[in-house]
Every structure is written in structure tokens, then in C-alpha cells.
Enzyme design. Structure first.
Site, mmCIF file in Angstrom:
data_model
loop_
_atom_site.group_PDB
_atom_site.id
_atom_site.type_symbol
_atom_site.label_atom_id
_atom_site.label_comp_id
_atom_site.label_asym_id
_atom_site.label_seq_id
_atom_site.Cartn_x
_atom_site.Cartn_y
_atom_site.Cartn_z
ATOM 1 N N GLU A 7 -36.909 4.838 -43.245
ATOM 2 C CA GLU A 7 -37.974 5.827 -42.970
ATOM 3 C C GLU A 7 -37.960 6.880 -44.081
ATOM 4 O OE1 GLU A 7 -36.945 7.500 -39.122
ATOM 5 O OE2 GLU A 7 -35.221 8.549 -39.914
ATOM 6 N N ASP A 9 -37.125 17.614 -41.771
ATOM 7 C CA ASP A 9 -38.061 16.783 -42.553
ATOM 8 C C ASP A 9 -38.922 17.616 -43.505
ATOM 9 O OD1 ASP A 9 -37.197 14.810 -40.686
ATOM 10 O OD2 ASP A 9 -38.909 15.224 -39.379
HETATM 11 O O1 FUB Z 1 -38.148 14.312 -37.195
HETATM 12 C C1 FUB Z 1 -38.390 13.118 -36.485
HETATM 13 C C2 FUB Z 1 -38.009 11.940 -37.304
HETATM 14 O O2 FUB Z 1 -36.629 12.016 -37.642
HETATM 15 C C3 FUB Z 1 -38.689 11.828 -38.644
HETATM 16 O O3 FUB Z 1 -40.031 11.438 -38.587
HETATM 17 C C4 FUB Z 1 -37.766 10.876 -39.277
HETATM 18 O O4 FUB Z 1 -37.950 10.690 -40.648
HETATM 19 C C5 FUB Z 1 -36.419 11.486 -38.927
HETATM 20 O O5 FUB Z 1 -36.085 12.535 -39.791
#
Ligand code: FUB
Length: 322
Positions: free
Chosen positions: A221, A15
């Protein structure tokens, strides 16, 4: 640079949120590790507990690791799972916004502060009031700061409507408008929302909201906002269909019109990114699970050049080497 390069093969980082501060690139990733938690749809296996910061003088230069800059041990309200974060600079201070479950296992957004882009960061006593879900990203323009956030499934966005918690998680029907990411201006002190979060609406080519069943295009997301040639580009992950897509709008609140895929699926379940301009070129920071042989909770951060077409659309990047 035409081929994506791994940025920090020594450890698992995901991320990556990149920014240019003090003339360098700073990267703020999540820090994956093998915690032994079994994989499930809630993402419990993403059981992270601290953040590191990295910097680069040149995109092809040597990456500098600045070590641990924040950990759940020093966040007063911490439960578990330190997910994606982002950093903004204002009036001599750096504000790190992070996703973390509280002691009731509810995701909230927190803020931690430092005098330097490479930390360490000191967390506030409590999460941002009225915050929920995950994946904060902050965009600044003319001294106003906009925070984008949200994520469905393990990110818990389906537990809320109109910024209020529901009795139980509910998704719209497949032909109804999809759940939206959220955006709110930050208060002048950067510590709270200045307004009720609004929906980040993504429209299709006919001006209709993308529907929940349109899983190749609906928001899941990983919000990111950047500006190019006077237009606002909202990019995000489609989660279970594994694309990084983008939509273009005329202002930071949107609505945004869907334009296409930035990154095709990578190895690993999640895909997550950031986009910056540095020394006249644009770059996509992202991650995949190739170095961990596909273990989706052990991701490695990468960077690749991002290019635009003359009409402002983005050239699609292949997530997997052919
Ligand atoms: O890294 C944990 C979670 O996985 C992130 O917050 C999401 O966007 C996904 O990448």
C-alpha cells in the site's frame, strides 16, 4: 535536519502527503482517533472520519493547523473509514483525492474540491467511476496528472483483477508475480480516470516481476511517485514487513526496478510516507506510533531529511531511534 521531528504533537495524524503550494509546504494527513473499534486484519480500527490540513513556511518552523477541511458527514456517498488522501493543483483549484468505504463497505476513491490549498473541500456526489481500493497519490508532469492507488488486505486490492471485481478475494501464489499498485491518467477535469488503470509493475534486479511471496519487497500500500534527476521513483509500503521501499523507472507508468529500503520499520504496524523537495533539500514525511505507546491506530506525523547517493540511490533512514 538529521533526526526525525514530530510535526503536530497535539493530535494523532498519519499518512502525511506533503506538497509545495503557493511557496509553502502543505500536509494532508489522515486523522486518527480513539474510536474504540477492535483491531483486526481488515484495519477496522482505522476508523477515521475527517481530515485536517497543515502548513509550514520553514521545515523547522511552526506548523499551522487549518482545522477540519472535509468530513464523512458532508460526503454524500460515505460509509466509513476515511483513509489516506492526496491533493493536486490545476487551473486555480485544489483537488483532494481520498479513500473511503461506500455504504456497501467497499473502498472507493473520491474527489473533493477547493479554491485554496487549505480548504475547506467540497466532495463530489459520487466516487470516481471504476475506482476501488485505497491510498491515492497524484503526480503531475507537463499538465498530465497520474493517480496511483491500491492496497492489499484491508485495502481490498485482492478483490480485483484487470479492474473488475472478483467473486471472492484471491492472492497470487507465492511464486507468481505480486499484486500491483495501479496508475491511471486523470481526465482533463480531474474528476474521473481518463483510461483504464494499469499495473505499476516492480521488477527485481534480473528484470523479473517481484513475486507475491517476496514480502520484504512486494507492494502492499502507500504509493508515492516523485522525480529526481530525470528518473521516476515509485515508493510504497511492504505492509506486514513494515518497510518503505522504492523502485526507479523511466516514465510515470513504469515498469520500475526495485532499488532498496527508504525507511526501516517504525513503531506501529503501518508505515506510510511522502517525499518532496523544498528549498533545495529533500524530505521524507512519515508517521509512527511512539507518542501513543505503540497503539498502532494512533499515529503521529514526522519529517526527516532524505539524502541521495551520487548514483541516485536513496540513503536508508532508520525508522526507530537506536
Ligand atoms: O491510515 C489508514 C491506512 O493505514 C492507510 O490508508 C494505509 O496506507 C495505512 O497507513
Amino acid at each position: 535536519m538529521k533526526k526525525a521531528k514530530y510535526l503536530f504533537p497535539q493530535d494523532y495524524m498519519a499518512d502525511p502527503s506533503a506538497h509545495v503550494f503557493e511557496g509553502k509546504i502543505y500536509i494532508y494527513p489522515s486523522h486518527d482517533w480513539e474510536s474504540g473499534v477492535t483491531e483486526n486484519d481488515n484495519g477496522d480500527h482505522f476508523n477515521m472520519k475527517d481530515y485536517h490540513v497543515f502548513s509550514l513556511d520553514e521545515i523547522d518552523g511552526t506548523i499551522v493547523g487549518h482545522g477540519v477541511v472535509l468530513s464523512t458527514e458532508t460526503i454524500p456517498w460515505a460509509g466509513r473509514q476515511l483513509w489516506d488522501n492526496d491533493v493536486a493543483f490545476k487551473d486555480g483549484k485544489y483537488y483532494l483525492y481520498f479513500s473511503l468505504k461506500d455504504q456497501n463497505d467497499i473502498f472507493r476513491l473520491g474527489v473533493a474540491i477547493s479554491d485554496r490549498p487549505y480548504g475547506p473541500f467540497v466532495a463530489e456526489e459520487n466516487p470516481i467511476k471504476g475506482s476501488y481500493s485505497i491510498d491515492p497519490c497524484v503526480f503531475e508532469e507537463n499538465g498530465e496528472y497520474y493517480i496511483y492507488f491500491g492496497g492489499i488486505w484491508g485495502g481490498q486490492l485482492q478483490r480485483y483483477r484487470n479492474n473488475k471485481a472478483l467473486e471472492s478475494a484471491t492472492y497470487p501464489a507465492n511464486d507468481e508475480p505480486a499484486l500491483c499498485g495501479k496508475v491511471a491518467k486523470l481526465r482533463g477535469d480531474m474528476l474521473e480516470f481518463a483510461e483504464e488503470p494499469r499495473d505499476v509493475v516492480i521488477l527485481d534486479e534480473n528484470g523479473k516481476p517481484i513475486t507475491q511471496g517476496d514480502t520484504d519487497r512486494r507492494f502492499f500500500e502507500a504509493s508515492w511517485l516523485h522525480k529526481y534527476n530525470g528518473k521516476y521513483y515509485f515508493s510504497y509500503s511492504t505492509g506486514d514487513t513494515h518497510y518503505i521501499c522504492y523502485a526507479i523507472g523511466d516514465n510515470p507508468y513504469g515498469p520500475f526496478t526495485y532499488k532498496g529500503v527508504i525507511l526501516t520499520p517504525v513503531v506501529g504496524w503501518t508505515t506510510h510516507h511522502s517525499i518532496i523537495e523544498y528549498k533545495g533539500k529533500w524530505y521524507l514525511f512519515h508517521h509512527d506510533s511512539v507518542p501513543s505507546d505503540g497503539r498502532t491506530w494512533l499515529r503521529s506525523m514526522k519529517v526527516v531529511e532524505l539524502e541521495y547517493n551520487p548514483d541516485g540511490t536513496i540513503k536508508t533512514i532508520e525508522g526507530m531511534d537506536k
